[in-house]
Design a protein around this motif. Sequence first.
Motif, PDB file in Angstrom:
ATOM      1  N   ILE A   1     -60.663   0.626  30.434  1.00 57.76           N
ATOM      2  CA  ILE A   1     -62.106   0.373  30.539  1.00 57.76           C
ATOM      3  C   ILE A   1     -62.731   0.377  29.149  1.00 57.76           C
ATOM      4  N   ASP A   2     -62.428   1.412  28.356  1.00 57.79           N
ATOM      5  CA  ASP A   2     -63.010   1.534  27.013  1.00 57.79           C
ATOM      6  C   ASP A   2     -62.623   0.355  26.138  1.00 57.79           C
ATOM      7  N   ALA A   3     -61.372  -0.094  26.263  1.00 61.32           N
ATOM      8  CA  ALA A   3     -60.880  -1.176  25.412  1.00 61.32           C
ATOM      9  C   ALA A   3     -61.428  -2.536  25.809  1.00 61.32           C
ATOM     10  N   VAL A   4     -61.530  -2.788  27.093  1.00 65.89           N
ATOM     11  CA  VAL A   4     -61.877  -4.126  27.570  1.00 65.89           C
ATOM     12  C   VAL A   4     -63.362  -4.257  27.908  1.00 65.89           C
ATOM     13  N   TRP A   5     -63.916  -3.266  28.598  1.00 67.12           N
ATOM     14  CA  TRP A   5     -65.319  -3.334  29.010  1.00 67.12           C
ATOM     15  C   TRP A   5     -66.246  -2.594  28.053  1.00 67.12           C
ATOM     16  N   GLY A   6     -65.705  -1.672  27.278  1.00 60.91           N
ATOM     17  CA  GLY A   6     -66.522  -0.929  26.325  1.00 60.91           C
ATOM     18  C   GLY A   6     -66.759   0.502  26.763  1.00 60.91           C
ATOM     19  N   GLU A   7     -66.926   1.379  25.779  1.00 63.13           N
ATOM     20  CA  GLU A   7     -67.052   2.808  26.058  1.00 63.13           C
ATOM     21  C   GLU A   7     -68.332   3.158  26.807  1.00 63.13           C
TER      22      GLU A   7
ATOM     23  N   LEU B   1     -65.109  -9.621  42.375  1.00 58.82           N
ATOM     24  CA  LEU B   1     -64.162  -9.497  41.270  1.00 58.82           C
ATOM     25  C   LEU B   1     -62.891 -10.282  41.522  1.00 58.82           C
ATOM     26  N   SER B   2     -62.496 -10.429  42.782  1.00 56.71           N
ATOM     27  CA  SER B   2     -61.237 -11.106  43.090  1.00 56.71           C
ATOM     28  C   SER B   2     -61.291 -12.590  42.769  1.00 56.71           C
ATOM     29  N   VAL B   3     -62.487 -13.168  42.649  1.00 52.51           N
ATOM     30  CA  VAL B   3     -62.588 -14.585  42.307  1.00 52.51           C
ATOM     31  C   VAL B   3     -62.913 -14.786  40.841  1.00 52.51           C
ATOM     32  N   GLY B   4     -62.837 -13.733  40.044  1.00 52.96           N
ATOM     33  CA  GLY B   4     -62.965 -13.914  38.609  1.00 52.96           C
ATOM     34  C   GLY B   4     -64.203 -13.342  37.970  1.00 52.96           C
ATOM     35  N   ALA B   5     -65.004 -12.546  38.692  1.00 56.33           N
ATOM     36  CA  ALA B   5     -66.133 -11.871  38.055  1.00 56.33           C
ATOM     37  C   ALA B   5     -65.606 -10.792  37.123  1.00 56.33           C
ATOM     38  N   ASP B   6     -66.309 -10.564  36.033  1.00 58.27           N
ATOM     39  CA  ASP B   6     -65.870  -9.598  35.031  1.00 58.27           C
ATOM     40  C   ASP B   6     -66.483  -8.217  35.228  1.00 58.27           C
ATOM     41  N   ASP B   7     -67.637  -8.166  35.849  1.00 60.28           N
ATOM     42  CA  ASP B   7     -68.323  -6.891  36.037  1.00 60.28           C
ATOM     43  C   ASP B   7     -69.296  -7.057  37.202  1.00 60.28           C
TER      44      ASP B   7
ATOM     45  N   ARG C   1     -82.402  -3.343  30.987  1.00 60.74           N
ATOM     46  CA  ARG C   1     -81.891  -2.909  29.682  1.00 60.74           C
ATOM     47  C   ARG C   1     -80.385  -2.650  29.758  1.00 60.74           C
ATOM     48  N   GLU C   2     -79.934  -2.033  30.864  1.00 64.18           N
ATOM     49  CA  GLU C   2     -78.504  -1.776  31.016  1.00 64.18           C
ATOM     50  C   GLU C   2     -77.741  -3.082  31.139  1.00 64.18           C
ATOM     51  N   LEU C   3     -78.306  -4.049  31.870  1.00 60.79           N
ATOM     52  CA  LEU C   3     -77.662  -5.351  32.005  1.00 60.79           C
ATOM     53  C   LEU C   3     -77.491  -6.008  30.639  1.00 60.79           C
ATOM     54  N   VAL C   4     -78.555  -6.004  29.836  1.00 67.26           N
ATOM     55  CA  VAL C   4     -78.484  -6.601  28.504  1.00 67.26           C
ATOM     56  C   VAL C   4     -77.441  -5.884  27.656  1.00 67.26           C
ATOM     57  N   ALA C   5     -77.395  -4.556  27.765  1.00 63.89           N
ATOM     58  CA  ALA C   5     -76.418  -3.778  27.006  1.00 63.89           C
ATOM     59  C   ALA C   5     -74.995  -4.147  27.413  1.00 63.89           C
ATOM     60  N   ARG C   6     -74.766  -4.322  28.707  1.00 59.92           N
ATOM     61  CA  ARG C   6     -73.424  -4.693  29.180  1.00 59.92           C
ATOM     62  C   ARG C   6     -73.032  -6.075  28.683  1.00 59.92           C
ATOM     63  N   ILE C   7     -73.979  -6.985  28.637  1.00 56.92           N
ATOM     64  CA  ILE C   7     -73.693  -8.328  28.148  1.00 56.92           C
ATOM     65  C   ILE C   7     -73.301  -8.281  26.678  1.00 56.92           C
ATOM     66  N   HIS C   8     -74.006  -7.484  25.903  1.00 57.41           N
ATOM     67  CA  HIS C   8     -73.651  -7.337  24.492  1.00 57.41           C
ATOM     68  C   HIS C   8     -72.233  -6.784  24.352  1.00 57.41           C
ATOM     69  N   VAL C   9     -71.888  -5.799  25.186  1.00 52.48           N
ATOM     70  CA  VAL C   9     -70.545  -5.211  25.126  1.00 52.48           C
ATOM     71  C   VAL C   9     -69.500  -6.261  25.461  1.00 52.48           C
ATOM     72  N   MET C  10     -69.752  -7.072  26.490  1.00 56.65           N
ATOM     73  CA  MET C  10     -68.816  -8.138  26.858  1.00 56.65           C
ATOM     74  C   MET C  10     -68.566  -9.073  25.689  1.00 56.65           C
ATOM     75  N   LEU C  11     -69.634  -9.457  25.011  1.00 60.77           N
ATOM     76  CA  LEU C  11     -69.503 -10.434  23.941  1.00 60.77           C
ATOM     77  C   LEU C  11     -68.863  -9.847  22.688  1.00 60.77           C
ATOM     78  N   ARG C  12     -68.931  -8.519  22.561  1.00 62.56           N
ATOM     79  CA  ARG C  12     -68.262  -7.863  21.425  1.00 62.56           C
ATOM     80  C   ARG C  12     -66.816  -7.534  21.748  1.00 62.56           C
ATOM     81  N   ARG C  13     -66.585  -7.089  22.986  1.00 61.38           N
ATOM     82  CA  ARG C  13     -65.264  -6.703  23.454  1.00 61.38           C
ATOM     83  C   ARG C  13     -64.493  -5.842  22.446  1.00 61.38           C
TER      84      ARG C  13
END
Length: 249
Positions: A199-205, A107-113, A122-134
């Motif tokens: 977390i809820d605002a930036v990464w999603g609920e 994370l210190s070099v710029g990873a988002d999650d 399935r969880e990975l895909v869900a997290r990607i969708h959340v990132m793109l919706r923000r």
Amino acid sequence: MSQPSGRSAARPLTERQRRVLVVDDEQPLVTLVAGYLERDGFEVSTAHDGGTALELARTADPDVVVLDLGLPVVDGVEVCRRLRTFSDCYVVMLTARAEEVDKLIGLSVGADDYMTKPFSPRELVARIHVMLRRPRLTTDPLPPLEEQPPRVIGGLVLDLAGHEVHLDGEPVPLTPTEFDLLATLAGRPKLAFTRRQLIDAVWGETWVGDEHLVDVHVAHLRRKLGDDPAAPRFVRTVRGVGYRLGTGT
């Protein structure tokens, strides 16, 4: 060096399709994750080493990179560090070790999650969708971004519509997560946000993980803004609560 794979390069992009680059030296895992992403409508490229990953990141211009920490030759941390010199795509770091140091280094070099193996595709895909919706944290409706004037905090100017930040007239290169974190704080400048609210605002609920992820990104944001952690001008700590935006003085 493994060869890059542009799985759907011949198919024209539609408005709904986004590009994802999946990087891992475990080929069965790459195939599995790529299959889930493609079935969900993503354009997917794959790589099995850091050098190929960086080449593809330049040519394919992905929206998201799923990046293994333990790559051979050039590891995931170094790939992420170099990636951040030319791309502001979202980065999800994968690690086979659960130690907190691995997560924080990534994370210190710029990873988002991050996700720890084994994980659910399935969880990975869900997290990607959340990132793109923000999604944004809101207590009152805000006008559309194009209707919001730049926010000025001391020498800091936050242009939401242009997705740009300037400090004392100089551009500040923020990752998408850092920008969203700053924009969330600026959206309610008098409000002290808890880590969970951020977390809820930036990464999603739906995001599940260590809430101290916020602290890592705050530290990175402060460094880019030249904030002294002991007496920050912009991102201030509210003891027992979380963070709020300072006045810039």
